[in-house]
Write a protein that holds these residues in place. Structure first.
Motif, PDB file in Angstrom:
ATOM      1  N   CYS A 165       0.844  -1.188   0.000  1.00 34.63           N
ATOM      2  CA  CYS A 165       0.000   0.000   0.000  1.00 34.63           C
ATOM      3  C   CYS A 165       0.883   1.243   0.000  1.00 34.63           C
ATOM      4  N   ARG A 166       0.461   2.257  -0.736  1.00 36.37           N
ATOM      5  CA  ARG A 166       1.164   3.534  -0.769  1.00 36.37           C
ATOM      6  C   ARG A 166       0.171   4.658  -0.472  1.00 36.37           C
ATOM      7  N   VAL A 167       0.540   5.525   0.458  1.00 39.24           N
ATOM      8  CA  VAL A 167      -0.298   6.651   0.851  1.00 39.24           C
ATOM      9  C   VAL A 167       0.471   7.941   0.611  1.00 39.24           C
ATOM     10  N   ASP A 168      -0.162   8.883  -0.081  1.00 36.86           N
ATOM     11  CA  ASP A 168       0.416  10.210  -0.301  1.00 36.86           C
ATOM     12  C   ASP A 168      -0.633  11.231   0.123  1.00 36.86           C
ATOM     13  N   ALA A 169      -0.403  11.901   1.239  1.00 37.84           N
ATOM     14  CA  ALA A 169      -1.420  12.786   1.810  1.00 37.84           C
ATOM     15  C   ALA A 169      -0.854  14.178   2.081  1.00 37.84           C
ATOM     16  N   THR A 170      -1.740  15.152   2.021  1.00 36.47           N
ATOM     17  CA  THR A 170      -1.443  16.505   2.467  1.00 36.47           C
ATOM     18  C   THR A 170      -2.478  16.864   3.515  1.00 36.47           C
ATOM     19  N   ILE A 171      -2.024  17.105   4.734  1.00 43.19           N
ATOM     20  CA  ILE A 171      -2.907  17.399   5.854  1.00 43.19           C
ATOM     21  C   ILE A 171      -2.574  18.798   6.357  1.00 43.19           C
ATOM     22  N   ASN A 172      -3.512  19.732   6.144  1.00 45.72           N
ATOM     23  CA  ASN A 172      -3.273  21.131   6.526  1.00 45.72           C
ATOM     24  C   ASN A 172      -1.936  21.620   5.968  1.00 45.72           C
ATOM     25  N   ALA A 173      -1.717  21.358   4.682  1.00 45.53           N
ATOM     26  CA  ALA A 173      -0.530  21.804   3.936  1.00 45.53           C
ATOM     27  C   ALA A 173       0.747  21.075   4.328  1.00 45.53           C
ATOM     28  N   ARG A 174       0.656  20.058   5.154  1.00 43.93           N
ATOM     29  CA  ARG A 174       1.829  19.270   5.530  1.00 43.93           C
ATOM     30  C   ARG A 174       1.791  17.915   4.832  1.00 43.93           C
ATOM     31  N   GLY A 175       2.899  17.554   4.228  1.00 43.95           N
ATOM     32  CA  GLY A 175       2.961  16.316   3.476  1.00 43.95           C
ATOM     33  C   GLY A 175       3.190  15.097   4.358  1.00 43.95           C
ATOM     34  N   LEU A 176       2.631  13.973   3.931  1.00 44.95           N
ATOM     35  CA  LEU A 176       2.801  12.704   4.633  1.00 44.95           C
ATOM     36  C   LEU A 176       2.770  11.584   3.601  1.00 44.95           C
ATOM     37  N   GLN A 177       3.800  10.744   3.616  1.00 47.56           N
ATOM     38  CA  GLN A 177       3.840   9.577   2.738  1.00 47.56           C
ATOM     39  C   GLN A 177       4.056   8.327   3.595  1.00 47.56           C
ATOM     40  N   ILE A 178       3.346   7.277   3.244  1.00 48.04           N
ATOM     41  CA  ILE A 178       3.454   5.997   3.954  1.00 48.04           C
ATOM     42  C   ILE A 178       3.560   4.881   2.920  1.00 48.04           C
ATOM     43  N   ALA A 179       4.488   3.968   3.151  1.00 51.30           N
ATOM     44  CA  ALA A 179       4.621   2.770   2.316  1.00 51.30           C
ATOM     45  C   ALA A 179       4.517   1.545   3.213  1.00 51.30           C
ATOM     46  N   ALA A 220       5.375  -7.169   8.263  1.00 55.13           N
ATOM     47  CA  ALA A 220       5.143  -6.074   7.332  1.00 55.13           C
ATOM     48  C   ALA A 220       6.125  -4.960   7.643  1.00 55.13           C
ATOM     49  N   VAL A 221       6.652  -4.328   6.596  1.00 51.25           N
ATOM     50  CA  VAL A 221       7.563  -3.198   6.756  1.00 51.25           C
ATOM     51  C   VAL A 221       6.783  -1.921   6.457  1.00 51.25           C
ATOM     52  N   VAL A 222       6.807  -0.988   7.414  1.00 49.13           N
ATOM     53  CA  VAL A 222       6.110   0.282   7.274  1.00 49.13           C
ATOM     54  C   VAL A 222       7.133   1.409   7.265  1.00 49.13           C
ATOM     55  N   ARG A 223       7.085   2.226   6.228  1.00 49.74           N
ATOM     56  CA  ARG A 223       7.971   3.387   6.117  1.00 49.74           C
ATOM     57  C   ARG A 223       7.123   4.638   6.080  1.00 49.74           C
ATOM     58  N   VAL A 224       7.523   5.646   6.866  1.00 49.59           N
ATOM     59  CA  VAL A 224       6.777   6.899   6.965  1.00 49.59           C
ATOM     60  C   VAL A 224       7.725   8.061   6.694  1.00 49.59           C
ATOM     61  N   TRP A 225       7.285   8.968   5.810  1.00 52.39           N
ATOM     62  CA  TRP A 225       8.033  10.194   5.548  1.00 52.39           C
ATOM     63  C   TRP A 225       7.129  11.371   5.904  1.00 52.39           C
ATOM     64  N   ALA A 226       7.552  12.186   6.886  1.00 52.01           N
ATOM     65  CA  ALA A 226       6.735  13.296   7.367  1.00 52.01           C
ATOM     66  C   ALA A 226       7.636  14.445   7.779  1.00 52.01           C
TER      67      ALA A 226
END
Length: 230
Positions: A77-91, A99-105
């Protein structure tokens, strides 16, 4: 139109997970969610979900792409979100035992490995379509012990319970929504109820958060018409 109470078997087809949902908070529409599905030659599914929400101090735009095998077990699964102008990506990459979870914030990056104590379910925040699919795969999976087995929610990595149809009726804001097809028990007194209508997502409700999500099923000269399970 009657509510489906599925008893077993996999989803009838990819159209079950495609379409448009309208979330509301305290009976006020706050956005939309659209989804599209591609069925792979091996019987697996790739689902793309676009979610837009705006209420109170929250503005969210989110794109989710998820891959499932033929038994609806998540693969990645890949998530690309913008929350109140702040970026968030999850793989999320799901293996046989972990399961391997990677978060970029903006607050920092993170990578962790989650041991799968139960069957994996993809439950990214604010992605109603994948929450409904998770409930369906748990209750209607092709295993005799399906409702008694543990389930591990990803990307959070927490075990949870899921129950199938009951006679219990759900009320939200004074409205009787009827008996759900299945319920995700997300936490203490935090339940997410799912209804299926005509083999498609009909409605989702989280009473404690005053959230209701309805599927738009038709366009008429009077505008869009929402489904009802009552």
């Amino acid at each position: 139109m009657s509510t489906n109470h599925p008893a077993g078997g996999r989803a009838p087809g990819p159209s079950m997970w495609s379409g448009r949902l309208v979330p509301s908070v305290r009976d006020r529409p706050v956005g939309q969610e659209t989804s599209a599905v591609v069925e792979r030659p091996d019987g697996g599914l790739q689902i793309s979900v676009e979610t837009e929400l705006a209420f109170n101090d929250l503005t969210l735009r989110q794109s989710v792409v998820a891959s499932y095998d033929g038994a609806l077990r998540p693969e990645w699964c890949r998530v690309d979100a913008t929350i109140n102008a702040r970026g968030l990506q999850i793989a999320v990459d799901v293996g046989a035992r972990d399961a391997v979870v990677r978060v970029w914030a903006e607050a920092g990056d993170e990578e962790r490995t989650i041991c799968l104590g139960g069957r994996p379910l993809l439950l990214p925040d604010n992605c109603f379509t994948l929450h409904a699919l998770a409930a369906w795969s748990a209750v209607c999976g092709n295993r005799p012990e399906r409702e008694k087995a543990p389930w591990t929610a990803l990307p959070i990595g927490r075990d949870l319970d899921i129950s199938g149809p009951t006679a219990r009726r759900v009320s939200l804001g004074g409205t009787d929504l009827g008996s759900p097809s299945m319920t995700l028990h997300l936490g203490s007194e935090l339940d997410e109820h799912v209804w299926f209508v005509d083999t498609r997502i009909g409605r989702i409700a989280i009473p404690r958060l005053h959230v209701r999500v309805d599927r738009v099923i038709a366009r008429t000269f009077m505008g869009e018409r929402e489904c009802t399970t009552r």
